[in-house]
Design a protein around this motif. Sequence first.
Motif, PDB file in Angstrom:
ATOM      1  N   PHE A 165     -63.603 -26.721 -31.918  1.00 58.53           N
ATOM      2  CA  PHE A 165     -62.383 -27.194 -31.266  1.00 58.53           C
ATOM      3  C   PHE A 165     -61.493 -27.825 -32.328  1.00 58.53           C
ATOM      4  O   PHE A 165     -61.950 -28.653 -33.129  1.00 58.53           O
ATOM      5  CB  PHE A 165     -62.705 -28.218 -30.171  1.00 58.53           C
ATOM      6  N   ASN A 166     -60.236 -27.432 -32.341  1.00 56.11           N
ATOM      7  CA  ASN A 166     -59.270 -27.960 -33.298  1.00 56.11           C
ATOM      8  C   ASN A 166     -58.029 -28.426 -32.549  1.00 56.11           C
ATOM      9  O   ASN A 166     -57.538 -27.735 -31.644  1.00 56.11           O
ATOM     10  CB  ASN A 166     -58.866 -26.893 -34.319  1.00 56.11           C
ATOM     11  N   TYR A 167     -57.536 -29.581 -32.959  1.00 55.89           N
ATOM     12  CA  TYR A 167     -56.297 -30.103 -32.369  1.00 55.89           C
ATOM     13  C   TYR A 167     -55.437 -30.675 -33.491  1.00 55.89           C
ATOM     14  O   TYR A 167     -55.930 -31.401 -34.368  1.00 55.89           O
ATOM     15  CB  TYR A 167     -56.586 -31.196 -31.334  1.00 55.89           C
ATOM     16  N   SER A 168     -54.175 -30.326 -33.467  1.00 57.86           N
ATOM     17  CA  SER A 168     -53.248 -30.841 -34.476  1.00 57.86           C
ATOM     18  C   SER A 168     -51.966 -31.298 -33.798  1.00 57.86           C
ATOM     19  O   SER A 168     -51.529 -30.717 -32.802  1.00 57.86           O
ATOM     20  CB  SER A 168     -52.933 -29.775 -35.531  1.00 57.86           C
ATOM     21  N   GLN A 182     -35.157 -34.109 -34.310  1.00 56.47           N
ATOM     22  CA  GLN A 182     -36.563 -34.428 -34.088  1.00 56.47           C
ATOM     23  C   GLN A 182     -37.290 -33.161 -33.645  1.00 56.47           C
ATOM     24  O   GLN A 182     -36.837 -32.462 -32.732  1.00 56.47           O
ATOM     25  CB  GLN A 182     -36.716 -35.521 -33.030  1.00 56.47           C
ATOM     26  N   GLU A 183     -38.402 -32.880 -34.305  1.00 51.99           N
ATOM     27  CA  GLU A 183     -39.217 -31.720 -33.976  1.00 51.99           C
ATOM     28  C   GLU A 183     -40.674 -32.155 -33.832  1.00 51.99           C
ATOM     29  O   GLU A 183     -41.148 -33.019 -34.570  1.00 51.99           O
ATOM     30  CB  GLU A 183     -39.112 -30.639 -35.056  1.00 51.99           C
ATOM     31  N   SER A 184     -41.366 -31.549 -32.890  1.00 53.68           N
ATOM     32  CA  SER A 184     -42.790 -31.832 -32.697  1.00 53.68           C
ATOM     33  C   SER A 184     -43.514 -30.526 -32.393  1.00 53.68           C
ATOM     34  O   SER A 184     -42.935 -29.588 -31.825  1.00 53.68           O
ATOM     35  CB  SER A 184     -43.003 -32.835 -31.558  1.00 53.68           C
ATOM     36  N   ARG A 185     -44.783 -30.504 -32.775  1.00 54.14           N
ATOM     37  CA  ARG A 185     -45.619 -29.322 -32.544  1.00 54.14           C
ATOM     38  C   ARG A 185     -47.043 -29.776 -32.272  1.00 54.14           C
ATOM     39  O   ARG A 185     -47.681 -30.394 -33.112  1.00 54.14           O
ATOM     40  CB  ARG A 185     -45.587 -28.390 -33.754  1.00 54.14           C
ATOM     41  N   ASN A 186     -47.543 -29.499 -31.078  1.00 54.37           N
ATOM     42  CA  ASN A 186     -48.904 -29.821 -30.683  1.00 54.37           C
ATOM     43  C   ASN A 186     -49.653 -28.516 -30.427  1.00 54.37           C
ATOM     44  O   ASN A 186     -49.158 -27.648 -29.694  1.00 54.37           O
ATOM     45  CB  ASN A 186     -48.939 -30.685 -29.424  1.00 54.37           C
ATOM     46  N   GLN A 187     -50.827 -28.402 -31.021  1.00 52.01           N
ATOM     47  CA  GLN A 187     -51.612 -27.180 -30.856  1.00 52.01           C
ATOM     48  C   GLN A 187     -53.075 -27.523 -30.668  1.00 52.01           C
ATOM     49  O   GLN A 187     -53.645 -28.340 -31.399  1.00 52.01           O
ATOM     50  CB  GLN A 187     -51.444 -26.258 -32.062  1.00 52.01           C
ATOM     51  N   ALA A 188     -53.675 -26.880 -29.661  1.00 51.31           N
ATOM     52  CA  ALA A 188     -55.106 -27.019 -29.391  1.00 51.31           C
ATOM     53  C   ALA A 188     -55.735 -25.635 -29.460  1.00 51.31           C
ATOM     54  O   ALA A 188     -55.191 -24.663 -28.922  1.00 51.31           O
ATOM     55  CB  ALA A 188     -55.347 -27.656 -28.030  1.00 51.31           C
ATOM     56  N   ASP A 189     -56.886 -25.554 -30.117  1.00 49.73           N
ATOM     57  CA  ASP A 189     -57.566 -24.275 -30.309  1.00 49.73           C
ATOM     58  C   ASP A 189     -59.047 -24.453 -30.015  1.00 49.73           C
ATOM     59  O   ASP A 189     -59.697 -25.358 -30.554  1.00 49.73           O
ATOM     60  CB  ASP A 189     -57.354 -23.778 -31.747  1.00 49.73           C
ATOM     61  N   PHE A 190     -59.582 -23.594 -29.152  1.00 54.09           N
ATOM     62  CA  PHE A 190     -60.991 -23.634 -28.781  1.00 54.09           C
ATOM     63  C   PHE A 190     -61.563 -22.239 -28.977  1.00 54.09           C
ATOM     64  O   PHE A 190     -61.042 -21.263 -28.418  1.00 54.09           O
ATOM     65  CB  PHE A 190     -61.149 -24.089 -27.335  1.00 54.09           C
ATOM     66  N   LEU A 199     -77.577  -6.821 -31.036  1.00 54.47           N
ATOM     67  CA  LEU A 199     -77.632  -6.981 -29.585  1.00 54.47           C
ATOM     68  C   LEU A 199     -76.214  -7.203 -29.062  1.00 54.47           C
ATOM     69  O   LEU A 199     -75.235  -7.020 -29.775  1.00 54.47           O
ATOM     70  CB  LEU A 199     -78.542  -8.159 -29.222  1.00 54.47           C
ATOM     71  N   LEU A 200     -76.128  -7.581 -27.817  1.00 57.37           N
ATOM     72  CA  LEU A 200     -74.833  -7.908 -27.242  1.00 57.37           C
ATOM     73  C   LEU A 200     -74.242  -9.124 -27.957  1.00 57.37           C
ATOM     74  O   LEU A 200     -74.899 -10.146 -28.116  1.00 57.37           O
ATOM     75  CB  LEU A 200     -74.985  -8.198 -25.749  1.00 57.37           C
ATOM     76  N   ASN A 201     -72.985  -9.011 -28.423  1.00 58.96           N
ATOM     77  CA  ASN A 201     -72.354 -10.114 -29.129  1.00 58.96           C
ATOM     78  C   ASN A 201     -70.858 -10.095 -28.859  1.00 58.96           C
ATOM     79  O   ASN A 201     -70.287  -9.077 -28.417  1.00 58.96           O
ATOM     80  CB  ASN A 201     -72.628 -10.036 -30.636  1.00 58.96           C
ATOM     81  N   GLY A 202     -70.218 -11.218 -29.126  1.00 60.65           N
ATOM     82  CA  GLY A 202     -68.781 -11.307 -28.882  1.00 60.65           C
ATOM     83  C   GLY A 202     -68.240 -12.650 -29.324  1.00 60.65           C
ATOM     84  O   GLY A 202     -68.963 -13.507 -29.865  1.00 60.65           O
ATOM     85  N   ASN A 203     -66.952 -12.847 -29.090  1.00 61.52           N
ATOM     86  CA  ASN A 203     -66.308 -14.109 -29.426  1.00 61.52           C
ATOM     87  C   ASN A 203     -65.085 -14.290 -28.545  1.00 61.52           C
ATOM     88  O   ASN A 203     -64.631 -13.352 -27.865  1.00 61.52           O
ATOM     89  CB  ASN A 203     -65.932 -14.155 -30.916  1.00 61.52           C
ATOM     90  N   PHE A 204     -64.546 -15.508 -28.558  1.00 59.08           N
ATOM     91  CA  PHE A 204     -63.353 -15.808 -27.774  1.00 59.08           C
ATOM     92  C   PHE A 204     -62.539 -16.864 -28.520  1.00 59.08           C
ATOM     93  O   PHE A 204     -63.043 -17.606 -29.358  1.00 59.08           O
ATOM     94  CB  PHE A 204     -63.714 -16.314 -26.371  1.00 59.08           C
ATOM     95  N   ARG A 205     -61.254 -16.930 -28.200  1.00 59.09           N
ATOM     96  CA  ARG A 205     -60.363 -17.937 -28.769  1.00 59.09           C
ATOM     97  C   ARG A 205     -59.264 -18.242 -27.748  1.00 59.09           C
ATOM     98  O   ARG A 205     -58.610 -17.335 -27.231  1.00 59.09           O
ATOM     99  CB  ARG A 205     -59.741 -17.457 -30.076  1.00 59.09           C
ATOM    100  N   ILE A 206     -59.072 -19.534 -27.488  1.00 55.65           N
ATOM    101  CA  ILE A 206     -58.020 -19.997 -26.580  1.00 55.65           C
ATOM    102  C   ILE A 206     -57.116 -20.949 -27.358  1.00 55.65           C
ATOM    103  O   ILE A 206     -57.598 -21.916 -27.956  1.00 55.65           O
ATOM    104  CB  ILE A 206     -58.616 -20.716 -25.346  1.00 55.65           C
ATOM    105  N   THR A 207     -55.830 -20.671 -27.351  1.00 51.81           N
ATOM    106  CA  THR A 207     -54.877 -21.475 -28.114  1.00 51.81           C
ATOM    107  C   THR A 207     -53.705 -21.864 -27.221  1.00 51.81           C
ATOM    108  O   THR A 207     -53.169 -21.034 -26.490  1.00 51.81           O
ATOM    109  CB  THR A 207     -54.347 -20.695 -29.333  1.00 51.81           C
TER     110      THR A 207
END
Length: 645
Positions: A165-168, A182-190, A199-207
């Motif tokens: 999990f990353n948050y900036s 004035q500028e702002s940027r909020n980002q969350a990444d999971f 075998l069965l494998n995978g990945n996911f990303r939510i931003t």
Amino acid sequence: MMLLCLFLVPGILAQSMNIKWIKFQLDKWKAELNSETESRLRELSGVRYTGESQRNDFQEEFSLAGQGSIYHPNLLVFFIDATMGFQQGTYDISNSSYPGTRNAGLLRNFNFQTRILPQKPVSFSTSIYRNSQLKEDSFFDNNKTSLARETIQINWSNLVFPLAFNYSQNAQKEFLGVREIQESRNQADFNGNFGKRDLLNGNFRITKTIKTREEKVLGRQTYNNFNLQTYLSYPLEKASKNRITNSVGFNRIYSKDSTALIKINTKFSYRLTPTLNSRSSFVNTTRIYNRNYSRSYQLMTNFEHILFSSLQSSLSVEALRFTDQAYQKQYLEYSASTSYQKSLKQGTIFIDLSLTPKWEQVESESGPLRNGQANLQLLGFSPTWLRQSSILAESIKVFDQLNEIQYEEQFDYALLITDSFLQIQRVPGSAIPDSALVQVFYTFAGEASYAADRKVYGYGIRYSFQDYWGIEIGYNAQTTKYPGYSAIGRQSIDPFHTHKWFLILDYQPFNVNLDYEMSTSTITPYNLTSCSIDGLSGSFANQYLLGRAQISRQNLLAQMDQVDQKQLHLEYFRRLSRNIRIQLMWGYRDVSGNLNDLRESKWHLTLQYTQRKLKAKLILTQLTTNLYDDSDTSRKGVLQFSINS
């Protein structure tokens, strides 16, 4: 100094109490000096800033870095990494024809960053970054900028299902004279992944990203973006390359113009026989823009057959169907190729054959005019083609890559018209940087409904012989035909032939390439002759001397232009306890004809010295351009010096 005390005092107190629960040590430092000077002499007609101009920049930077730890028996061990830096510089810009443009000032830049890193298996890190910059200006308004950034990263290490999990958070304030932005940027990444390769494998990303920009008078702008990406892979057989993969992407943008994109991609890979492999994919894309939507389906299949090492064949099939509210397009394309090689007593002969038929049908209901967009790279003052036909020249709008700066015709670029096609060309004094990427927006005459067939034939033969010397000679050709098509109000299509002959001679340490290429296209016909000689003495690992010379002539028959180019490149490198590199490059280009009278020469010299604690680099360049009666000469020098602990 105050910052240094904050780090050192707790450590000193802890030492006096014989409690080693905190320690910190400054162990790195770095100093850099950068100097850059540029002079330009412009003799341009119809341009405001002409004559001689001068620009001088000087930058100095100093930074300190340290590391430490925080320990308590009942807590985790945290590691601290901190950096503190200071940068300042001066600049001076002047123009002889407009003395009032003299611009001088001082630039100050201060930044601080710290990170805290605990131990595994659950790793947690946080960082704080602060930056303040003041730019004093004697011509423009002073500029003051402050930037604050905080980040949090949490990683859970697990062999089966690792997660992160990353948050900036970024906040920036800019004062430009009386303007306040004035500028702002909020980002969350999971994100995370699971499974094993066999075998069965995978990945996911939510931003999730939220951007805001607020300025007095202009108001507030908000950009909200949600992105989801998933990937799943399933092997059909254990420890086999036969597998099915599926990826799903969803992207939603909330702003003044809302957009949603859904993309599903399914791939299938299977080995049918020991000599026959197959790969297939199906892509479904749906795009929603405000109340408009478009949808496309694309199917691609490929078969590769290796009968034996000297004969390889492939067959590909691609089908596409695209629909929106006013436009429908569908096509079916096949591609078959075979490659054969035969070893002789002296050398090897290669034969390549290919055939690519395509059927295409378009149904347009949007009326005579449509809007289009293209991304182009403008190299030097060379014209760049817009591949779309029937563009309305008066509708052309050119912006930078970020779509923030609009360039002006005649002052920044020129339009060249050839039949129903357009070219864009940078002009001397242009605000468009050399080799820059630009966005071009235009309106063109929409295609009426039509159906067309196209066939592309490719064939080639080459002979290769390698001993203590080598030779390779060959011929490649491609023919494009349109055996039949039906259209209403559509311009004629462009059947053409392309031929290329080449000869390669290899006798170490030299390599010689001779090429001749021609095209019979009615839109872009040309013929090109080129010769290059390469030489290498030594080893890339330790010491070498590299040389390259190239000369070419190209005739652009549609514009009645002739392009002559000459290039020379010399490079010397030596690696001992220190590295020394010397590069010298020279180039000349002459474009003459009905539409152009351009002469351009450029030379570039680089001297570089590197050792473990010291780096020094000197760059000298000169570019001279003459376009008709206008001339532009630019000389630039850069000196970089860096020393660290």
